[in-house]
Design a protein around this motif. Structure first.
Motif, short mmCIF file in Angstrom:
data_model
loop_
_atom_site.label_atom_id
_atom_site.label_comp_id
_atom_site.label_asym_id
_atom_site.label_seq_id
_atom_site.Cartn_x
_atom_site.Cartn_y
_atom_site.Cartn_z
N GLU A 31 0.86 -1.19 0.00
CA GLU A 31 0.00 0.00 0.00
C GLU A 31 0.89 1.23 0.00
OE1 GLU A 31 -3.54 2.04 -0.23
OE2 GLU A 31 -3.47 -0.13 0.05
N PHE A 32 0.56 2.18 -0.89
CA PHE A 32 1.28 3.46 -0.88
C PHE A 32 0.72 4.32 0.25
CE2 PHE A 32 2.08 3.17 -5.74
CZ PHE A 32 3.04 2.21 -5.52
N ASP A 33 1.61 4.93 1.00
CA ASP A 33 1.22 5.74 2.16
C ASP A 33 0.77 7.13 1.69
OD1 ASP A 33 0.96 6.39 4.91
OD2 ASP A 33 2.89 7.41 4.83
N VAL A 34 -0.44 7.20 1.16
CA VAL A 34 -0.98 8.44 0.60
C VAL A 34 -1.39 9.40 1.72
CG1 VAL A 34 -2.81 9.42 -0.82
CG2 VAL A 34 -1.72 7.28 -1.50
N ASN A 35 -2.15 8.90 2.69
CA ASN A 35 -2.54 9.70 3.85
C ASN A 35 -2.96 8.73 4.97
OD1 ASN A 35 -5.39 9.05 3.48
ND2 ASN A 35 -5.38 10.56 1.82
N ASP A 36 -3.22 9.29 6.15
CA ASP A 36 -3.54 8.44 7.30
C ASP A 36 -4.76 7.56 7.06
OD1 ASP A 36 -1.42 9.59 8.56
OD2 ASP A 36 -2.56 10.49 10.21
N ALA A 37 -5.81 8.16 6.50
CA ALA A 37 -7.05 7.41 6.31
C ALA A 37 -6.86 6.22 5.39
CB ALA A 37 -8.14 8.34 5.77
N VAL A 38 -6.12 6.42 4.30
CA VAL A 38 -5.87 5.34 3.35
C VAL A 38 -5.04 4.24 3.99
CG1 VAL A 38 -4.66 4.76 1.21
CG2 VAL A 38 -6.14 6.76 1.28
N THR A 39 -4.02 4.62 4.74
CA THR A 39 -3.16 3.64 5.39
C THR A 39 -3.94 2.83 6.43
OG1 THR A 39 -1.16 4.94 5.02
CG2 THR A 39 -1.10 3.35 6.82
N ILE A 40 -4.73 3.50 7.23
CA ILE A 40 -5.53 2.81 8.25
C ILE A 40 -6.51 1.84 7.58
CG2 ILE A 40 -7.32 3.14 10.00
CD1 ILE A 40 -5.86 5.81 10.70
N GLN A 41 -7.15 2.29 6.50
CA GLN A 41 -8.07 1.42 5.77
C GLN A 41 -7.34 0.20 5.21
OE1 GLN A 41 -9.35 2.46 1.74
NE2 GLN A 41 -11.49 2.30 2.44
N ALA A 42 -6.14 0.40 4.66
CA ALA A 42 -5.37 -0.71 4.08
C ALA A 42 -5.05 -1.76 5.13
CB ALA A 42 -4.09 -0.18 3.45
N VAL A 43 -4.69 -1.32 6.33
CA VAL A 43 -4.37 -2.26 7.41
C VAL A 43 -5.62 -3.05 7.80
CG1 VAL A 43 -3.60 -2.44 9.81
CG2 VAL A 43 -2.46 -0.85 8.25
N GLU A 44 -6.75 -2.37 7.85
CA GLU A 44 -8.01 -3.06 8.19
C GLU A 44 -8.36 -4.11 7.14
OE1 GLU A 44 -10.72 0.18 8.51
OE2 GLU A 44 -10.14 0.69 10.58
N MET A 45 -8.09 -3.79 5.87
CA MET A 45 -8.43 -4.72 4.79
C MET A 45 -7.43 -5.87 4.70
SD MET A 45 -9.55 -2.02 1.82
CE MET A 45 -10.22 -3.25 0.72
N ALA A 46 -6.15 -5.56 4.85
CA ALA A 46 -5.10 -6.58 4.66
C ALA A 46 -4.98 -7.51 5.88
CB ALA A 46 -3.76 -5.90 4.38
N ARG A 47 -5.25 -6.98 7.08
CA ARG A 47 -5.10 -7.75 8.32
C ARG A 47 -3.74 -8.47 8.36
NH1 ARG A 47 -9.90 -8.22 11.07
NH2 ARG A 47 -11.79 -7.64 9.93
#
Length: 545
Positions: A31-47
């Motif tokens: 995941e590219f670290d675009v902003n906090d919200a995107v990064t947090i969402q990616a972690v939730e999806m990828a687990r």
């Protein structure tokens, strides 16, 4: 193990870790670290079981590092802190440096250490060190850190003073006082983006691609010679070659020095700066072409073709195409294309010059040819290697054998002939559609390369020379060459090379001149390092669901 690579972009180290961790059987996504919200969402999806951050330009969000183990790759030894570790190491003339894998916490680079590796700091550019020694150390340290799970870190080192990013003033060249070694250190420490800011002929420019100019001297700061497209500038104890410059202007690109400064015909031509050279030993000719960033302009393709034709007229039996230690080749030169009056026209000239070179290699019946991939390769550079009779790669190189990431570019270099012949139709389709980096092990399994060996460049070169000299001394080589000529004649009778080329260029004509501007947009964004607004789905596998 499920691993999420969190990175600013899919740079060389991120690609290397993707390849190495995937080869070990881990389930890797990015995941590219675009902003906090995107990064947090990616972690939730990828687990993920663990997050590995090989290349970031800002801190990991607190909500992420508090909920998941985040391992940050820092290009400095334990205790070192700051965003410009490698820059400072080169500037200060360190003899040894390292890489640390540490756990993300609130303080930058202050978390507990999970693993580290040290290495000698050779005299080289920042990007070369990053692509080789830093990447090797980072991979080893990350693998060691993952091996510690589900345990804990190795400990906390004593923290060194935090070093901020290097300011241009802190590495500015004082031509009246700096000797050659100092000038080279300063330029090499800033290699990449944006480069070292200086002035030349009254113009502010960024300096790149610097080398010692043996035997030259003059009044410090003056331009004293030219060699090809490079210029030599005097220091207090000699001179340095400056191969590339970038004007301090909006949207300016890194180009050969004389393309930026003009012809400068008043300067004497002097030997010393070479982007192509040839040497010969024990029946083997070695053709070197360490082009900056692996990019091959129209002019470079033509000169390399001429050099290959000349090498094939020598009384040798084997020709080894060495490329360079950082890159073997990355295909056409997007910078010279972007800066041309007609980028479409220059794209056309460049791809045809690449094709002319590839044709000479494919049709060379007098010599056994070897592509010795010391460094990474991408796009047309990979397929140019397939034109050789044997392709050998260093164990740690990363290949990107596809074009589609550049605005669905179709590609040429006779790939529609070379790739299926080596890999078969199914694997050929898999290779060009994947858009993913590939390590040497996978490339060998697919038939893209013939063999792989040597982790470091010196070891690889030694083994290549041993292999090439053994080939040249082989009493059965003439039979192999005769069989090669017969096979080429049979292939030509079945379908001429020019038909493959014409079919490929029919697609390329649409890429360059058609209504769809995707190639031109992608090239512009790539050259000007326009950050991506989202992670491509072929990398963000967690988003494919």
């Amino acid at each position: 193990m499920k691993i999420l690579l969190l990175a600013h972009s899919f740079n060389s180290l991120t690609q290397r870790l993707w390849v190495e961790l995937s080869e070990l059987g881990h389930e890797v996504t990015c995941e590219f670290d675009v902003n906090d919200a995107v990064t947090i969402q990616a972690v939730e999806m990828a687990r993920p079981d663990v997050i590995v951050a090989p290349f970031l330009k800002r801190a990991i969000p607190e909500a992420v590092w508090k909920s998941r183990l985040c391992l940050v790759v820092h290009p400095g030894p334990p205790g070192d802190r700051g965003p410009a570790a490698l820059d400072w190491a080169i500037l200060e003339g360190r003899e040894e440096w390292g890489v640390t894998v540490l756990q993300a916490e609130s303080g930058m680079d202050e978390g507990p250490v999970w693993a580290s590796r040290a290495f000698p700091l050779r005299h080289a550019t920042k990007s070369s060190l990053y692509r080789n020694e830093v990447a090797d150390a980072a991979v080893a340290a990350v693998i060691e850190a993952l091996g510690r799970l589900p345990g804990g870190p190795a400990g906390r080192p004593a923290l060194l003073p935090f070093k901020p990013a290097v300011k241009q003033a802190e590495r500015a060249i004082d031509w009246s006082r700096d000797d050659t070694a100092t000038v080279l250190r300063k330029i090499r420490s800033a290699d990449g983006t944006p480069g070292l800011l200086d002035g030349m002929l009254g113009r502010p420019v960024y300096l790149h691609d610097a080398h010692h100019a043996a035997g030259l001297s003059g009044r410090p700061g003056e331009l004293v010679a030219r060699s090809g497209q490079a210029v030599a500038r005097a220091t207090t104890d000699g001179a340095v070659w400056i191969g590339h410059l970038r004007a301090k202007e909006a949207h300016a690109l890194k180009l050969p020095a004389l393309d930026v400064l003009g012809p400068l015909d008043h300067l004497p031509e002097a030997p010393g700066y070479h982007d192509i050279w040839y040497d010969e030993r024990h029946g083997v000719g070695y053709l070197h072409f360490p082009f900056v960033n692996g990019a091959m302009s129209t002019d470079q393709c033509r000169r390399l073709k001429d050099a290959f034709v000349t090498a094939a007229q020598r009384p040798t039996r084997v020709i080894v195409l060495m490329g360079g230690p950082d890159f073997w080749s990355n295909g056409i030169h997007l910078c010279t294309i972007e800066s041309a009056p007609s980028p479409a026209g220059e794209s056309w000239a460049n791809i045809n010059a690449m094709n002319d070179l590839c044709r000479e290699i494919i049709t060379c019946g007098s010599h056994f040819t070897v592509a010795a991939m010391q460094g990474n390769a991408g796009a047309g550079g990979v397929f140019m290697a397939l034109a050789a009779d044997l392709v050998a790669a260093r164990e740690t190189v990363v290949l990107n054998p596809h074009y589609k990431g550049m605005g669905n570019l179709y590609g040429s270099e006779y790939w529609t002939y070379l790739l299926p012949r080596r890999c078969g139709d199914d694997n050929a389709r898999r290779v060009v559609e994947a858009r993913l980096p590939m390590g040497a092990a996978e490339a060998e399994r697919l038939g893209l390369i013939d063999c792989r060996f040597g982790r470091g460049v010196p070891e690889f070169r030694r083994l290549v020379e041993e292999m090439a000299e053994a080939l040249a001394a082989d009493l059965g080589l003439e039979e192999r060459l005769a069989a090669k000529r017969l096979a080429r004649a049979a292939d030509e009778a079945e379908k001429p090379l020019e038909r493959y080329r014409a079919e490929e260029l029919e697609h390329m004509t649409l890429n360059f001149y058609g209504f769809d501007p995707s190639y031109h947009v992608a090239r512009y964004n790539f050259i000007h390092k326009v950050p991506k607004s989202r992670t491509p789905l072929y990398l963000a596998r967690h988003r494919q669901k």
